[in-house]
Design a protein around this motif. Structure first.
Motif, PDB file in Angstrom:
ATOM      1  N   MET A   1      -0.485   5.608   2.822  1.00 33.62           N
ATOM      2  CA  MET A   1       0.382   4.995   1.848  1.00 33.62           C
ATOM      3  C   MET A   1       0.535   3.526   2.212  1.00 33.62           C
ATOM      4  SD  MET A   1       4.177   6.194   0.641  1.00 33.62           S
ATOM      5  CE  MET A   1       3.510   7.742   0.109  1.00 33.62           C
ATOM      6  N   VAL A   2       0.462   2.678   1.200  1.00 33.26           N
ATOM      7  CA  VAL A   2       0.542   1.235   1.405  1.00 33.26           C
ATOM      8  C   VAL A   2       1.739   0.687   0.644  1.00 33.26           C
ATOM      9  CG1 VAL A   2      -0.622  -0.968   0.984  1.00 33.26           C
ATOM     10  CG2 VAL A   2      -1.956   1.026   1.669  1.00 33.26           C
ATOM     11  N   VAL A   3       2.556  -0.115   1.309  1.00 34.10           N
ATOM     12  CA  VAL A   3       3.644  -0.837   0.668  1.00 34.10           C
ATOM     13  C   VAL A   3       3.186  -2.280   0.554  1.00 34.10           C
ATOM     14  CG1 VAL A   3       6.045  -1.600   0.851  1.00 34.10           C
ATOM     15  CG2 VAL A   3       5.393   0.673   1.687  1.00 34.10           C
ATOM     16  N   SER A   4       3.024  -2.757  -0.667  1.00 36.74           N
ATOM     17  CA  SER A   4       2.507  -4.103  -0.844  1.00 36.74           C
ATOM     18  C   SER A   4       2.815  -4.614  -2.237  1.00 36.74           C
ATOM     19  CB  SER A   4       0.993  -4.122  -0.617  1.00 36.74           C
ATOM     20  OG  SER A   4       0.503  -5.446  -0.745  1.00 36.74           O
ATOM     21  N   GLY A   5       2.573  -5.895  -2.407  1.00 40.95           N
ATOM     22  CA  GLY A   5       2.643  -6.499  -3.723  1.00 40.95           C
ATOM     23  C   GLY A   5       1.307  -6.349  -4.420  1.00 40.95           C
ATOM     24  N   SER A   6       1.179  -6.991  -5.537  1.00 44.93           N
ATOM     25  CA  SER A   6      -0.006  -6.825  -6.369  1.00 44.93           C
ATOM     26  C   SER A   6      -1.288  -7.343  -5.725  1.00 44.93           C
ATOM     27  CB  SER A   6       0.208  -7.516  -7.708  1.00 44.93           C
ATOM     28  OG  SER A   6       0.445  -8.900  -7.513  1.00 44.93           O
ATOM     29  N   ARG A   7      -1.182  -8.218  -4.754  1.00 41.69           N
ATOM     30  CA  ARG A   7      -2.381  -8.801  -4.145  1.00 41.69           C
ATOM     31  C   ARG A   7      -3.308  -7.739  -3.539  1.00 41.69           C
ATOM     32  NH1 ARG A   7      -2.853 -13.064   0.876  1.00 41.69           N
ATOM     33  NH2 ARG A   7      -5.092 -12.993   0.976  1.00 41.69           N
ATOM     34  N   PHE A   8      -2.744  -6.642  -3.031  1.00 46.35           N
ATOM     35  CA  PHE A   8      -3.564  -5.655  -2.338  1.00 46.35           C
ATOM     36  C   PHE A   8      -3.751  -4.345  -3.099  1.00 46.35           C
ATOM     37  CE2 PHE A   8      -2.118  -8.504   1.051  1.00 46.35           C
ATOM     38  CZ  PHE A   8      -3.355  -8.864   1.553  1.00 46.35           C
ATOM     39  N   ALA A  66      13.887  -2.402   2.538  1.00 47.17           N
ATOM     40  CA  ALA A  66      14.482  -1.243   1.868  1.00 47.17           C
ATOM     41  C   ALA A  66      13.396  -0.301   1.359  1.00 47.17           C
ATOM     42  CB  ALA A  66      15.385  -1.702   0.725  1.00 47.17           C
ATOM     43  N   VAL A  67      12.343  -0.854   0.778  1.00 51.32           N
ATOM     44  CA  VAL A  67      11.226  -0.027   0.303  1.00 51.32           C
ATOM     45  C   VAL A  67      10.522   0.622   1.492  1.00 51.32           C
ATOM     46  CG1 VAL A  67       9.019  -0.041  -0.919  1.00 51.32           C
ATOM     47  CG2 VAL A  67      10.930  -1.387  -1.801  1.00 51.32           C
ATOM     48  N   LEU A  68      10.288  -0.155   2.542  1.00 51.29           N
ATOM     49  CA  LEU A  68       9.638   0.366   3.741  1.00 51.29           C
ATOM     50  C   LEU A  68      10.442   1.516   4.351  1.00 51.29           C
ATOM     51  CD1 LEU A  68       7.314   0.124   5.771  1.00 51.29           C
ATOM     52  CD2 LEU A  68       8.659  -1.624   6.955  1.00 51.29           C
ATOM     53  N   GLN A  69      11.755   1.383   4.393  1.00 54.91           N
ATOM     54  CA  GLN A  69      12.596   2.450   4.950  1.00 54.91           C
ATOM     55  C   GLN A  69      12.506   3.730   4.121  1.00 54.91           C
ATOM     56  OE1 GLN A  69      13.976   2.362   7.945  1.00 54.91           O
ATOM     57  NE2 GLN A  69      13.060   0.330   8.104  1.00 54.91           N
ATOM     58  N   GLN A  70      12.390   3.593   2.797  1.00 51.57           N
ATOM     59  CA  GLN A  70      12.226   4.768   1.938  1.00 51.57           C
ATOM     60  C   GLN A  70      10.918   5.487   2.265  1.00 51.57           C
ATOM     61  OE1 GLN A  70      12.452   3.176  -2.015  1.00 51.57           O
ATOM     62  NE2 GLN A  70      14.679   3.057  -2.003  1.00 51.57           N
ATOM     63  N   VAL A  71       9.854   4.719   2.449  1.00 56.40           N
ATOM     64  CA  VAL A  71       8.555   5.309   2.787  1.00 56.40           C
ATOM     65  C   VAL A  71       8.622   5.992   4.145  1.00 56.40           C
ATOM     66  CG1 VAL A  71       6.154   4.765   3.367  1.00 56.40           C
ATOM     67  CG2 VAL A  71       7.207   3.744   1.343  1.00 56.40           C
ATOM     68  N   LEU A  72       9.219   5.335   5.135  1.00 57.12           N
ATOM     69  CA  LEU A  72       9.302   5.914   6.474  1.00 57.12           C
ATOM     70  C   LEU A  72      10.200   7.151   6.509  1.00 57.12           C
ATOM     71  CD1 LEU A  72       9.437   2.670   8.644  1.00 57.12           C
ATOM     72  CD2 LEU A  72       7.518   4.264   8.361  1.00 57.12           C
ATOM     73  N   ALA A  73      11.195   7.211   5.637  1.00 56.75           N
ATOM     74  CA  ALA A  73      12.043   8.404   5.562  1.00 56.75           C
ATOM     75  C   ALA A  73      11.244   9.603   5.057  1.00 56.75           C
ATOM     76  CB  ALA A  73      13.241   8.145   4.655  1.00 56.75           C
ATOM     77  N   GLN A  75       7.857   9.791   5.382  1.00 57.74           N
ATOM     78  CA  GLN A  75       6.759   9.994   6.325  1.00 57.74           C
ATOM     79  C   GLN A  75       7.119   9.349   7.661  1.00 57.74           C
ATOM     80  OE1 GLN A  75       3.103   8.540   4.701  1.00 57.74           O
ATOM     81  NE2 GLN A  75       3.201   9.846   2.928  1.00 57.74           N
ATOM     82  N   PRO A  76       7.956   9.994   8.458  1.00 61.54           N
ATOM     83  CA  PRO A  76       8.437   9.371   9.699  1.00 61.54           C
ATOM     84  C   PRO A  76       7.357   9.087  10.733  1.00 61.54           C
ATOM     85  CG  PRO A  76       9.298  11.608   9.456  1.00 61.54           C
ATOM     86  CD  PRO A  76       8.543  11.287   8.204  1.00 61.54           C
ATOM     87  N   ASP A  77       6.208   9.713  10.630  1.00 61.81           N
ATOM     88  CA  ASP A  77       5.140   9.465  11.603  1.00 61.81           C
ATOM     89  C   ASP A  77       4.143   8.421  11.107  1.00 61.81           C
ATOM     90  OD1 ASP A  77       4.131  11.057   9.588  1.00 61.81           O
ATOM     91  OD2 ASP A  77       2.895  12.278  10.917  1.00 61.81           O
ATOM     92  N   ALA A  78       4.472   7.734  10.039  1.00 59.67           N
ATOM     93  CA  ALA A  78       3.570   6.721   9.481  1.00 59.67           C
ATOM     94  C   ALA A  78       3.475   5.515  10.410  1.00 59.67           C
ATOM     95  CB  ALA A  78       4.064   6.279   8.111  1.00 59.67           C
ATOM     96  N   ALA A  79       2.336   4.864  10.381  1.00 58.34           N
ATOM     97  CA  ALA A  79       2.150   3.612  11.126  1.00 58.34           C
ATOM     98  C   ALA A  79       2.420   2.455  10.173  1.00 58.34           C
ATOM     99  CB  ALA A  79       0.725   3.519  11.649  1.00 58.34           C
ATOM    100  N   VAL A  80       2.951   1.381  10.700  1.00 60.09           N
ATOM    101  CA  VAL A  80       3.213   0.198   9.890  1.00 60.09           C
ATOM    102  C   VAL A  80       2.183  -0.861  10.261  1.00 60.09           C
ATOM    103  CG1 VAL A  80       4.864  -1.626   9.336  1.00 60.09           C
ATOM    104  CG2 VAL A  80       5.677   0.708   9.752  1.00 60.09           C
ATOM    105  N   ILE A  81       1.369  -1.208   9.293  1.00 57.39           N
ATOM    106  CA  ILE A  81       0.397  -2.297   9.440  1.00 57.39           C
ATOM    107  C   ILE A  81       0.764  -3.299   8.363  1.00 57.39           C
ATOM    108  CG2 ILE A  81      -2.026  -2.954   9.344  1.00 57.39           C
ATOM    109  CD1 ILE A  81      -2.665   0.003  10.023  1.00 57.39           C
ATOM    110  N   ARG A  82       0.984  -4.529   8.746  1.00 54.25           N
ATOM    111  CA  ARG A  82       1.478  -5.465   7.749  1.00 54.25           C
ATOM    112  C   ARG A  82       0.621  -6.715   7.690  1.00 54.25           C
ATOM    113  NH1 ARG A  82       4.282  -9.786   9.138  1.00 54.25           N
ATOM    114  NH2 ARG A  82       4.787 -10.169  11.282  1.00 54.25           N
TER     115      ARG A  82
END
Length: 91
Positions: A1-8, A66-73, A75-82
């Motif tokens: 799952m990716v949290v991003s703006g339209s660029r990606f 806030a969006v990132l925290q929703q995703v991590l809630a 999928q708590p084992d997710a990795a964050v690559i930014r």
């Protein structure tokens, strides 16, 4: 799952991962900063410019976080690559 703006969006599609889109100013990319905040270019370099930029990025970071925290809630084992301009991992 990716949290991003339209660029990606294209990249998420290319690798087949779900995209959690960021909307409004939180969905900016480094190539659109001037477009979204044209008034920054009207400020003289120095303290006023840095305070304005930091103030704007702080607001963006809170929305992204806030969006990132929703995703991590979900999928708590997710990795964050930014990317470099994703400020949401700062808080």
């Amino acid at each position: 799952m990716v949290v991003s703006g339209s660029r990606f969006v294209w990249l998420a599609d290319a690798v087949g991962v779900a995209l959690v889109p960021l909307a409004g100013p939180a969905g900016f990319g480094d190539r659109r900063v001037g477009e979204l905040r044209a008034w920054l270019h009207e400020l003289s370099p120095g303290r006023v410019f840095l305070e304005a930029l930091f103030g704007w990025l702080t607001g963006v970071a809170l929305t992204q976080n806030a969006v990132l925290q929703q995703v991590l809630a979900q999928q708590p084992d997710a990795a964050v690559i930014r990317e470099a301009v994703f400020c949401g991992a700062w808080p």
